[in-house]
Scaffold this motif. Structure first.
Motif, PDB file in Angstrom:
ATOM      1  N   TRP A 174      -8.504  10.817   2.827  1.00 16.96           N
ATOM      2  CA  TRP A 174      -8.027  10.851   4.203  1.00 16.96           C
ATOM      3  C   TRP A 174      -6.981   9.763   4.422  1.00 16.96           C
ATOM      4  N   TRP A 175      -7.227   8.591   3.857  1.00 19.22           N
ATOM      5  CA  TRP A 175      -6.269   7.487   3.971  1.00 19.22           C
ATOM      6  C   TRP A 175      -4.894   7.924   3.464  1.00 19.22           C
ATOM      7  N   LEU A 176      -4.873   8.677   2.357  1.00 17.36           N
ATOM      8  CA  LEU A 176      -3.592   9.160   1.837  1.00 17.36           C
ATOM      9  C   LEU A 176      -2.874  10.050   2.853  1.00 17.36           C
ATOM     10  N   THR A 177      -3.629  10.850   3.596  1.00 17.00           N
ATOM     11  CA  THR A 177      -2.997  11.731   4.578  1.00 17.00           C
ATOM     12  C   THR A 177      -2.385  10.939   5.725  1.00 17.00           C
ATOM     13  N   ALA A 178      -2.888   9.737   5.954  1.00 14.62           N
ATOM     14  CA  ALA A 178      -2.398   8.914   7.063  1.00 14.62           C
ATOM     15  C   ALA A 178      -1.197   8.048   6.672  1.00 14.62           C
ATOM     16  N   LEU A 179      -0.965   7.885   5.384  1.00 16.71           N
ATOM     17  CA  LEU A 179       0.166   7.072   4.932  1.00 16.71           C
ATOM     18  C   LEU A 179       1.489   7.796   5.205  1.00 16.71           C
ATOM     19  N   HIS A 180       2.420   7.113   5.799  1.00 19.47           N
ATOM     20  CA  HIS A 180       3.728   7.721   6.089  1.00 19.47           C
ATOM     21  C   HIS A 180       4.515   8.031   4.821  1.00 19.47           C
ATOM     22  N   THR A 181       4.205   7.332   3.745  1.00 12.09           N
ATOM     23  CA  THR A 181       4.977   7.482   2.513  1.00 12.09           C
ATOM     24  C   THR A 181       4.355   8.447   1.506  1.00 12.09           C
ATOM     25  N   THR A 182       3.268   9.113   1.878  1.00 12.56           N
ATOM     26  CA  THR A 182       2.654  10.073   0.960  1.00 12.56           C
ATOM     27  C   THR A 182       3.580  11.272   0.789  1.00 12.56           C
ATOM     28  N   PRO A 183       3.939  11.574  -0.451  1.00 12.27           N
ATOM     29  CA  PRO A 183       4.863  12.694  -0.697  1.00 12.27           C
ATOM     30  C   PRO A 183       4.259  14.045  -0.307  1.00 12.27           C
ATOM     31  N   GLN A 184       5.129  14.977  -0.016  1.00 14.56           N
ATOM     32  CA  GLN A 184       4.710  16.334   0.362  1.00 14.56           C
ATOM     33  C   GLN A 184       3.847  16.983  -0.712  1.00 14.56           C
ATOM     34  N   ALA A 185       4.151  16.745  -1.977  1.00 14.51           N
ATOM     35  CA  ALA A 185       3.364  17.346  -3.056  1.00 14.51           C
ATOM     36  C   ALA A 185       1.911  16.899  -2.990  1.00 14.51           C
ATOM     37  N   VAL A 186       1.681  15.642  -2.677  1.00 16.66           N
ATOM     38  CA  VAL A 186       0.315  15.121  -2.556  1.00 16.66           C
ATOM     39  C   VAL A 186      -0.340  15.686  -1.299  1.00 16.66           C
ATOM     40  N   TRP A 189       0.811  -1.221   0.000  1.00 12.44           N
ATOM     41  CA  TRP A 189       0.000   0.000   0.000  1.00 12.44           C
ATOM     42  C   TRP A 189       0.839   1.263   0.000  1.00 12.44           C
ATOM     43  N   GLY A 190       1.907   1.274   0.761  1.00 16.57           N
ATOM     44  CA  GLY A 190       2.735   2.469   0.854  1.00 16.57           C
ATOM     45  C   GLY A 190       3.691   2.649  -0.296  1.00 16.57           C
ATOM     46  N   GLU A 191       3.623   1.770  -1.288  1.00 13.19           N
ATOM     47  CA  GLU A 191       4.566   1.812  -2.401  1.00 13.19           C
ATOM     48  C   GLU A 191       3.893   2.131  -3.729  1.00 13.19           C
ATOM     49  N   LEU A 192       2.831   2.892  -3.687  1.00 11.85           N
ATOM     50  CA  LEU A 192       2.156   3.270  -4.927  1.00 11.85           C
ATOM     51  C   LEU A 192       2.992   4.289  -5.682  1.00 11.85           C
ATOM     52  N   PRO A 193       2.956   4.234  -7.016  1.00 17.30           N
ATOM     53  CA  PRO A 193       3.708   5.210  -7.807  1.00 17.30           C
ATOM     54  C   PRO A 193       3.157   6.626  -7.601  1.00 17.30           C
ATOM     55  N   PRO A 194       4.004   7.620  -7.733  1.00 18.35           N
ATOM     56  CA  PRO A 194       3.584   9.012  -7.508  1.00 18.35           C
ATOM     57  C   PRO A 194       2.386   9.430  -8.360  1.00 18.35           C
ATOM     58  N   ASP A 195       2.310   8.990  -9.609  1.00 15.58           N
ATOM     59  CA  ASP A 195       1.179   9.384 -10.447  1.00 15.58           C
ATOM     60  C   ASP A 195      -0.132   8.781  -9.935  1.00 15.58           C
ATOM     61  N   GLU A 196      -0.069   7.599  -9.376  1.00 17.12           N
ATOM     62  CA  GLU A 196      -1.257   6.979  -8.785  1.00 17.12           C
ATOM     63  C   GLU A 196      -1.675   7.720  -7.512  1.00 17.12           C
ATOM     64  N   LEU A 197      -0.707   8.143  -6.716  1.00 15.04           N
ATOM     65  CA  LEU A 197      -1.016   8.914  -5.511  1.00 15.04           C
ATOM     66  C   LEU A 197      -1.665  10.250  -5.865  1.00 15.04           C
TER      67      LEU A 197
END
Length: 60
Positions: free
Chosen positions: A24-36, A3-11
Motif C-alpha cells: 500500500w505504501w508503494l501505491t502512495a508514493l508519488h514516484t512509483t512507476p506506472q508498471a509497478v 524513500w522515493g528514489e528506490l531503483p526500479p528493480d527494488e520497487l
C-alpha cells in the motif's frame, strides 16, 4: 538515497512483498512507476488494489 528514489528493480520486488502495508505504501508514493502500479492494481488485498487503480485513473 531517499524513500522515493528506490531503483526500479527494488520497487518491483517490494510490489510482491508479503506485507500489505508495504505494498500500500508503494501505491502512495508519488514516484512509483506506472508498471509497478499496474502490478499493484491486481493485488489480492482490496485496499492495495483500490489505491493503485485510483492512482492509475482506473475504475474499480
Amino acid at each position: 538515497m531517499q524513500w522515493g528514489e528506490l531503483p526500479p528493480d527494488e520497487l518491483q520486488r517490494l510490489a510482491h512483498d508479503r506485507s500489505a502495508h508495504v505494498r500500500w505504501w508503494l501505491t502512495a508514493l508519488h514516484t512509483t512507476p506506472q508498471a509497478v502500479l499496474r502490478v499493484l492494481a491486481e493485488d489480492p488485498h482490496p485496499d492495495v488494489a483500490f489505491q493503485a487503480r485510483a492512482r492509475l485513473g482506473q475504475s474499480t
